[in-house]
Design a protein around this motif. Structure first.
Motif, mmCIF file in Angstrom:
data_model
loop_
_atom_site.group_PDB
_atom_site.id
_atom_site.type_symbol
_atom_site.label_atom_id
_atom_site.label_comp_id
_atom_site.label_asym_id
_atom_site.label_seq_id
_atom_site.Cartn_x
_atom_site.Cartn_y
_atom_site.Cartn_z
ATOM 1 N N LYS A 181 0.908 -1.284 -0.238
ATOM 2 C CA LYS A 181 0.189 -0.025 -0.049
ATOM 3 C C LYS A 181 0.783 1.680 -0.125
ATOM 4 O O LYS A 181 2.171 1.581 0.795
ATOM 5 N N ARG A 182 0.466 2.659 -0.588
ATOM 6 C CA ARG A 182 1.026 4.149 -0.723
ATOM 7 C C ARG A 182 0.317 4.145 1.751
ATOM 8 O O ARG A 182 -0.222 3.763 1.393
ATOM 9 N N ILE A 183 1.732 4.721 1.413
ATOM 10 C CA ILE A 183 1.976 5.211 2.635
ATOM 11 C C ILE A 183 0.892 5.724 3.325
ATOM 12 O O ILE A 183 2.290 7.302 2.263
ATOM 13 N N GLY A 184 0.148 6.522 4.267
ATOM 14 C CA GLY A 184 -0.689 7.312 4.414
ATOM 15 C C GLY A 184 0.071 9.049 4.688
ATOM 16 O O GLY A 184 0.682 8.220 5.723
ATOM 17 N N PRO A 185 -0.157 10.269 4.508
ATOM 18 C CA PRO A 185 0.136 11.330 5.512
ATOM 19 C C PRO A 185 0.750 10.458 6.649
ATOM 20 O O PRO A 185 1.412 11.269 7.121
ATOM 21 N N ALA A 186 -0.466 10.758 7.411
ATOM 22 C CA ALA A 186 -0.830 10.499 9.119
ATOM 23 C C ALA A 186 -0.013 9.894 9.450
ATOM 24 O O ALA A 186 0.640 10.115 10.217
ATOM 25 N N ASP A 187 0.072 8.193 8.768
ATOM 26 C CA ASP A 187 2.034 7.561 8.700
ATOM 27 C C ASP A 187 3.356 7.585 8.847
ATOM 28 O O ASP A 187 3.750 7.300 9.732
ATOM 29 N N VAL A 188 2.973 8.795 7.711
ATOM 30 C CA VAL A 188 3.988 9.372 7.761
ATOM 31 C C VAL A 188 4.448 9.958 8.360
ATOM 32 O O VAL A 188 5.997 10.730 9.520
ATOM 33 N N ARG A 189 3.784 11.267 8.770
ATOM 34 C CA ARG A 189 3.964 12.296 9.855
ATOM 35 C C ARG A 189 4.550 11.402 11.141
ATOM 36 O O ARG A 189 5.771 12.012 12.063
ATOM 37 N N ALA A 190 3.305 10.314 12.081
ATOM 38 C CA ALA A 190 4.088 9.482 13.054
ATOM 39 C C ALA A 190 5.831 9.160 12.732
ATOM 40 O O ALA A 190 5.959 9.498 13.914
ATOM 41 N N ARG A 191 5.334 8.256 11.306
ATOM 42 C CA ARG A 191 7.020 8.044 11.998
ATOM 43 C C ARG A 191 8.439 8.971 11.764
ATOM 44 O O ARG A 191 9.295 8.770 12.771
ATOM 45 N N LEU A 192 8.201 10.157 11.158
ATOM 46 C CA LEU A 192 9.243 10.938 10.905
ATOM 47 C C LEU A 192 9.273 11.813 12.602
ATOM 48 O O LEU A 192 10.328 12.402 13.118
ATOM 49 N N ALA A 193 8.099 12.368 13.162
ATOM 50 C CA ALA A 193 8.032 12.380 15.091
ATOM 51 C C ALA A 193 9.031 11.563 15.514
ATOM 52 O O ALA A 193 9.662 12.203 16.227
ATOM 53 N N ALA A 194 8.657 10.231 15.584
ATOM 54 C CA ALA A 194 9.132 9.184 16.022
ATOM 55 C C ALA A 194 10.783 9.163 15.966
ATOM 56 O O ALA A 194 12.139 9.049 16.391
ATOM 57 N N VAL A 195 11.037 9.184 14.027
ATOM 58 C CA VAL A 195 12.948 9.590 14.152
ATOM 59 C C VAL A 195 13.628 11.140 14.600
ATOM 60 O O VAL A 195 14.848 10.338 15.178
ATOM 61 N N LEU A 196 12.514 12.123 14.733
ATOM 62 C CA LEU A 196 12.902 13.013 14.965
ATOM 63 C C LEU A 196 13.779 12.908 16.668
ATOM 64 O O LEU A 196 14.102 13.801 16.689
ATOM 65 N N GLU A 197 12.583 12.223 17.623
ATOM 66 C CA GLU A 197 12.280 12.178 18.578
ATOM 67 C C GLU A 197 13.891 11.463 19.231
ATOM 68 O O GLU A 197 14.246 11.888 20.089
ATOM 69 N N ALA A 198 14.233 10.448 18.050
ATOM 70 C CA ALA A 198 15.503 9.997 18.313
ATOM 71 C C ALA A 198 16.383 10.321 18.077
ATOM 72 O O ALA A 198 17.819 10.037 18.737
ATOM 73 N N GLU A 199 16.891 11.568 17.417
ATOM 74 C CA GLU A 199 17.663 12.073 16.734
ATOM 75 C C GLU A 199 17.372 13.523 17.698
ATOM 76 O O GLU A 199 18.342 14.419 17.859
#
Length: 550
Positions: A181-199
């Protein structure tokens, strides 16, 4: 050495792969139950996890510490080599874009005959961009895919599975296919938020929304764009920083264009587009962004305050909510359709700025468009047609008849509120009369009347409707519903007393004779049928002397 975010945060377990749980759960279950297939085809857009899941599958097949449910440990030496893409005896990744010929396929087939390096291990061949393989290469692999050596697994990843179906249809029946499936904007935002928090990087919701929209369904692209934005400088990740790093068009520009369209200020379109071009804006990206704004406005106009606005920033959502009602849903829908139709031509055009300008001017002038019904209403029957320059003498109206006295009947409207009935007036109002009957639930009568044409009106107010011979069976519903039809005519025209139905006899055909069809006769019959079914078209043909072209 710096590792990009897309590589650093590549999932190591099935459970960590975003959105694609329908694939990861199936593969994990196959490993746990010992039902691993010899070939898989992973299909889907770029950057949604096809190669990642292929690597996780290879890790799980060769991990000595995998869990009972099929998850790899992700930390052993074998998992680390496969996850990082380093050299491994048992896992081979091949790029079919540069190894697409029959000789490469034969080499792959021969290497597959060698046993895995360890007890209980699998040899896994991951072929990326599999649609690039030639027909001859697929034919060379067909036999080994049909009867593979033990403990060998082929994983083909592609963004264009239809090309494989065209080049090597028999291969598809020998592989298990999974569509990502294409990855929806909400899932992308959640993943980016987790990555930036880890960074340990702060971010704003608007910045994450802009990155998610720019990624267009690709998680890999989202992480790469985030990397690009972070390279611009230190500090929090803001919308302004994202816009500057990626060269995006400010949402204020879209709102400004929206306001020009809503206020019908066509003259201001040209300097507004020139300002975008001078700033180096990509007009193709501008069309996509404008479509997002108009789509969100349409969602608001239709009462949806969630789904249609999900891809926009909070600030833009509030701004569109304040502008609700400035453009109706019909106008917004036509604008979105126009953008969709323009995009293929836009990409090939050498005059892209002119195409955008003319499109926006059309949007701003959309309220000046008139329908054919309004043109016909302006022509009008009788004297109205003469005022529009018609050479035909006005029809003599039938004098209004006094209704029969009744104690319970309400007083009839005056002649000024109800014009006298005539064939022309009845045809002009035919569509509204049928609409009223449809609203009253007289669907059988409506279906019959759609094939009838008013042809005569007697001095006594008797209306004669004509049906073509092919629709002669429609006379019964009209006769049975004559009272309802007169009741629908009474509020708009005065003087109707009775409804008669006439079906002209079909022309006789001599025994053994065949009818010769010509282009002109077919066109004439088609126009006649269209005129019978559509009173508005019939009136247009009479008033404007139209001709059927196609």
């Amino acid at each position: 050495m710096y590792i990009s975010l897309a590589r650093k945060y590549r999932p190591k377990r099935f459970a960590d792969v975003a959105v694609q749980s329908h694939v990861s759960n199936t593969l994990k279950g196959a490993i746990a139950r010992g039902r691993v297939a010899h070939g898989y085809l992973l299909c889907g857009p770029r950057g949604v996890g096809k190669t990642t899941l292929a690597r996780v599958l290879a890790m799980a097949l060769n991990c000595d510490n995998k869990t009972e449910d099929g998850e790899p440990c992700g930390v052993c030496a074998s998992c680390q080599r496969i996850w990082s893409g380093s050299a491994s005896l048992d896992v081979v990744e091949i790029d079919a874009a540069s190894n697409r010929g029959v000789d490469d396929a034969r080499d792959l087939r021969e290497r597959a005959m060698y046993a895995p390096s360890g007890e209980g291990h699998y040899k896994v061949y991951i072929v990326d961009e599999a649609h690039m393989l030639t027909r001859e290469a697929w034919n060379a692999l067909l036999k080994v895919l049909e009867e593979p050596p033990p403990r060998v697994v082929f994983v083909f990843a592609t963004t264009e599975p239809q090309k494989i179906a065209q080049a090597a249809a028999p291969v598809l029946s020998r592989l298990q296919r999974f569509d990502f499936k294409r990855i929806g904007p909400a899932d992308v935002r959640a993943r980016l938020a987790a990555v930036l928090e880890a960074e340990h990087v702060e971010s704003t919701p608007d910045a994450l929304a802009m990155l998610a929209r720019a990624a267009d369904g690709s998680m890999r692209d989202a992480l790469s764009l985030t990397d690009q934005t972070l390279s611009l400088g230190e500090g929090a990740l803001t919308a302004e920083r994202v816009r500057e790093a990626l060269g995006l068009i400010a949402e204020d520009e879209y709102l400004a264009i929206y306001d020009l369209i809503a206020s019908r200020d066509a003259a201001a379109i040209f300097p507004a587009v020139a300002r975008l071009v001078d700033a180096g804006a990509d007009l193709g990206a501008f069309l996509g962004g404008l479509a997002d704004v108009l789509r969100a406005a349409l969602a608001l106009a239709l009462g949806d305050e969630t789904g249609g606005l999900a891809e926009l920033s909070d600030r833009t959502r509030d701004a569109l909510a304040q502008r609700a009602g400035q453009l109706d849903s019909g106008d917004l829908l036509r604008m979105l359709s126009t953008i969709t139709e323009l995009e293929p031509r836009f990409r090939r055009s050498a005059q892209q700025q002119m195409l955008v300008e003319t499109m926006l001017v059309r949007f701003a002038l959309m309220d000046r468009t008139v329908s054919l019904e309004e043109v016909l209403r302006g022509l009008g029957p009788g004297d109205g047609g003469a005022e529009q320059g018609s050479a035909r003498p006005p029809a003599k109206p039938t004098p209004p008849r006094a209704p029969a006295p009744s104690r319970s009947a309400p007083p009839a409207p005056s002649a000024e509120s109800r014009p006298p009935i005539s064939v022309a007036a009845l045809r002009e109002r035919w569509a509204s009369i049928i609409a009223q009957l449809r609203a009253d639930g007289r669907l059988t009568l409506v279906a019959a009347l759609e094939h009838a044409t008013a042809v005569e009106l007697s001095p006594a107010g008797e209306i004669t409707l004509e049906l073509a011979p092919d629709f002669a069976h429609m006379d019964a519903p009209i006769n049975n519903g004559a009272r309802e039809l007169l009741a629908a005519i009474a509020p708009v025209l005065d003087g109707a007393t009775r409804v008669l139905v006439r079906v002209p006899a079909a022309p006789p055909v001599r025994d053994g004779a065949t009818r010769r069809l010509t282009a002109e006769s077919v066109k004439a019959e088609r126009l006649s049928s269209l005129r019978r079914r559509d009173p508005g078209l019939d009136a247009a043909v009479r008033e404007l002397d139209l001709e059927l072209l196609d």
